[in-house]
Design an enzyme around this catalytic site. Structure first.
Site, PDB file in Angstrom:
ATOM      1  N   HIS A   1      16.078  72.801  27.829  1.00 22.43           N
ATOM      2  CA  HIS A   1      16.379  71.734  28.784  1.00 22.43           C
ATOM      3  C   HIS A   1      17.777  71.927  29.393  1.00 22.43           C
ATOM      4  O   HIS A   1      17.934  71.941  30.626  1.00 22.43           O
ATOM      5  CB  HIS A   1      16.297  70.392  28.038  1.00 22.43           C
ATOM      6  N   GLU A   2      18.779  72.080  28.537  1.00 18.65           N
ATOM      7  CA  GLU A   2      20.151  72.206  29.031  1.00 18.65           C
ATOM      8  C   GLU A   2      20.366  73.502  29.809  1.00 18.65           C
ATOM      9  O   GLU A   2      21.142  73.544  30.764  1.00 18.65           O
ATOM     10  CB  GLU A   2      21.138  72.098  27.872  1.00 18.65           C
TER      11      GLU A   2
ATOM     12  N   HIS B   1      19.568  72.981  33.391  1.00 20.79           N
ATOM     13  CA  HIS B   1      20.696  72.432  34.149  1.00 20.79           C
ATOM     14  C   HIS B   1      21.702  73.526  34.503  1.00 20.79           C
ATOM     15  O   HIS B   1      22.187  73.606  35.643  1.00 20.79           O
ATOM     16  CB  HIS B   1      21.410  71.367  33.314  1.00 20.79           C
TER      17      HIS B   1
ATOM     18  N   HIS C   1      20.470  75.859  37.196  1.00 21.58           N
ATOM     19  CA  HIS C   1      20.479  75.123  38.463  1.00 21.58           C
ATOM     20  C   HIS C   1      21.874  75.187  39.082  1.00 21.58           C
ATOM     21  O   HIS C   1      22.039  75.508  40.274  1.00 21.58           O
ATOM     22  CB  HIS C   1      20.075  73.670  38.199  1.00 21.58           C
TER      23      HIS C   1
END
Length: 598
Positions: free
Chosen positions: A389-390, A393, A396
């Site tokens: 998940h991290e 980020h 991105h």
């Protein structure tokens, strides 16, 4: 006895490398002093913003130069503070950095009110005269869009200066929950003692011994009850701050103010809440399936995190998790995959929990630094998914920085939570399709169902709670701990109808830091909805869909978030992505039911 280690006991290779920002604290102090001495340079432009195109460009470039350095100063101090929230030196640095950021924003607070003296034709004329200003056209559009909600330069300066103290409720809550609160030590069924913490509570709630889970649950929430009035007062003041800031900017509600910032229609929020409420039968089905799988007469609150397989699940070391994640993101392209691997090898991640460390997980960084990921890795499947998940980020941010100038490299949370959940969804698909270990496969499926539950349904429940308590404040109602309990219990009862509630779960709101983030949590739920749709397209259409997704990430903040997601092929103004995500959830529930029957 299993104890949380001190920071000094963590191996260096398992910590992030903050020397990549500043080599030491002295260098940070030098940067702080340098930028602090230049803030007044911004004020020299007050009253001159629209004097001519050249002056406007000078100011925008000076603002970028100073804010980029302020971001580094703030990032370093914040990350140092997160390492050990008990460290007073780093708390002081973090406070100084917050003051610096507030002072810088205050010094340039005249910019947007003065820009709003222009109209679209004026802006076009400026750009024609000074072509470099074309790089700011989306920024100008956004500023002019906010004209009805921007106050005079004097009022804007006051609001900017209040930014530091406006976050006091969140700061106090963070210090209370991360540094001051000490949770009890309990004895495992094998006789080993373990200290409950914010970081390990969920893991302990997955222990196969039901009586142990009950004891952890009760002791954890009893500790929260001891700070009930402090947390209730903190949340009340945070909500009232949101309401007062919204009114100061001529918004009818705090929600409209929060969503107007990224230009997300309020209808998106309402559609999410309504669609999820209309489909609670799917969540109820999950609860019933878990109750039957665990072989209990009724599902209790200390059973909610328990795996339907009946045990804690296999250990997943950090090293093994990184291998799985790198392989899983292959559908996003070789360059994306290589960048994930390189980041993991470059100390992006602060891996393990230590005493005083900020709980949870996050991805951070600035335009001029590498990403930094805070983890409290627990050697389990949940931690593996959190890492994926991290990393979503972080990648991105890297793609946006590559493609965009500074003013557009940042992006809204509305889009950010799509990037993180795409990685989770790809990880699930990869593991279910490739691993041969049946036990691990069942746990992966269970984990994804849990993340669906906690991301789509639970976060929507949080969003509904947040809306209701803000509406109470906007109607001048009393926000007390009892009122928070009552409101939260009503929602918990609707969402978890097949389960048995008890008085302790009423205070779960006390341990959710996101309630201090002003209408933040709904974006997790919209994020997973969009992410599922994007992954389905990538798995079906291959590189064409992957390319469209990477293009959307690379847009950063150069377009409004609804338009960014349209680039990736998703329309978030409709209920279709949410309904589609729930259909996938139902499909996985079917698969889990079949495995359990076997």
């Amino acid at each position: 006895m299993s104890q949380v280690p001190e920071r000094s006991e963590i191996d260096t290779e398992d910590t992030w490398d903050l020397t990549s920002i500043y080599p030491d604290d002295e260098a940070w102090e030098d940067a702080y002093e340098s930028i602090n001495g230049r803030i007044e340079e911004l004020r020299a432009y007050e009253g001159r913003v629209t004097e001519d195109p050249e002056t406007l460009l000078e100011l925008l470039e000076l603002q970028e130069e100073l804010l980029r350095e302020v971001s580094k100063v703030s990032s370093y101090a914040s990350l140092r503070s997160a390492e050990d929230t008990r460290n007073q030196e780093y708390q002081a640095m973090s406070a100084k950095a917050e003051s610096l950021a507030s002072a810088t924003q205050s010094a340039v607070s005249f910019l947007e009110p003065e820009l709003q003296r222009l109209d679209e034709s004026d802006v076009e004329s400026f750009v024609e005269s000074e072509p470099t200003l074309a790089d700011y056209e989306h920024y100008f559009d956004d500023v002019l869009r906010m004209k009805p909600h921007t106050r005079s330069a004097e009022v804007e300066e006051v609001l900017a200066e209040l930014g530091e103290v406006a976050g006091a409720s969140s700061d106090i809550y963070g210090m209370l929950s991360n540094a001051d609160m000490t949770f009890p030590t309990v004895e495992r069924p094998d006789g080993e003692s373990v200290e409950i913490s914010q970081g390990n509570f969920t893991k302990l709630q997955k222990h196969p011994d039901r009586e142990f889970r009950r004891e952890v649950y009760e002791q954890f929430y009893d500790e929260w009850d001891d700070v009930r009035n402090a947390v209730g007062t903190s949340l009340k003041n945070s909500v009232r701050k949101d309401v007062k800031y919204a009114r100061a900017r001529n918004y009818e509600t705090a929600r409209k103010a929060a969503l107007d910032g990224p230009n997300v229609p309020v209808e998106v929020y309402d559609t999410l809440v309504d669609t999820v409420h209309d489909n609670l039968d799917s969540l109820h089905r999950h609860a019933e399936l878990k109750r039957d799988a665990l072989g209990v007469d009724e599902l209790r609150m200390w059973d909610l995190y328990m795996s339907m397989t009946g045990d804690e699940g296999p250990e997943i070391s950090y090293e093994r998790a990184t291998e799985y994640i790198v392989d899983a993101v292959a559908p996003l392209g070789e360059a994306y995959q290589d960048r994930v691997e390189a980041g993991l090898d470059s100390r992006w991640v602060d891996v393990y929990e230590n005493r005083g460390k900020r709980s949870g997980a996050f991805s951070s960084g600035t335009y001029d630094t590498q990403p930094f990921i805070l983890m409290n890795y627990q050697d389990d499947i949940t931690s593996m998914f959190t890492l994926a998940h991290e990393l979503g980020h972080s990648l991105h941010s890297e793609l946006a920085k590559d493609a965009q100038p500074w003013q557009y490299a940042d992006y809204t949370i509305f889009v950010a939570e799509v990037a993180s959940t795409v990685n989770e969804t790809l990880l699930t698909h990869h593991l279910l399709e490739t691993i041969e270990d049946d036990e691990l496969r069942m746990h992966v499926l269970d984990e994804y169902l849990e993340r669906f539950r906690s991301t789509l349904f639970r976060q929507t429940m949080f969003a509904d709670f947040e809306l209701r308590i803000h509406e109470i404040a906007e109607d001048d109602g009393a926000l007390t701990p009892d009122r928070f309990d009552e409101t939260y219990r009503e929602l918990k009862a609707a969402f978890y109808e097949p389960a048995a509630l008890d008085g302790r779960i009423d205070r779960e709101w006390m341990r959710i830091p996101h309630f201090y983030y002003n209408y933040y949590v709904y974006q997790y739920a919209t994020g997973i909805s969009a992410a599922v749709a994007i992954v389905e397209r990538i798995l079906e259409d291959g590189e064409d869909a992957a390319s469209a997704y990477r293009e959307a990430l690379a847009l950063g903040g150069s377009e409004y978030p609804i338009d960014v997601l349209e680039t990736a092929g998703v329309d978030m103004t409709s209920s279709e992505p949410i309904e589609s995500a729930i259909a996938v959830y139902d499909e996985y529930l079917d698969r889990m039911g079949e495995l359990l029957d076997q």
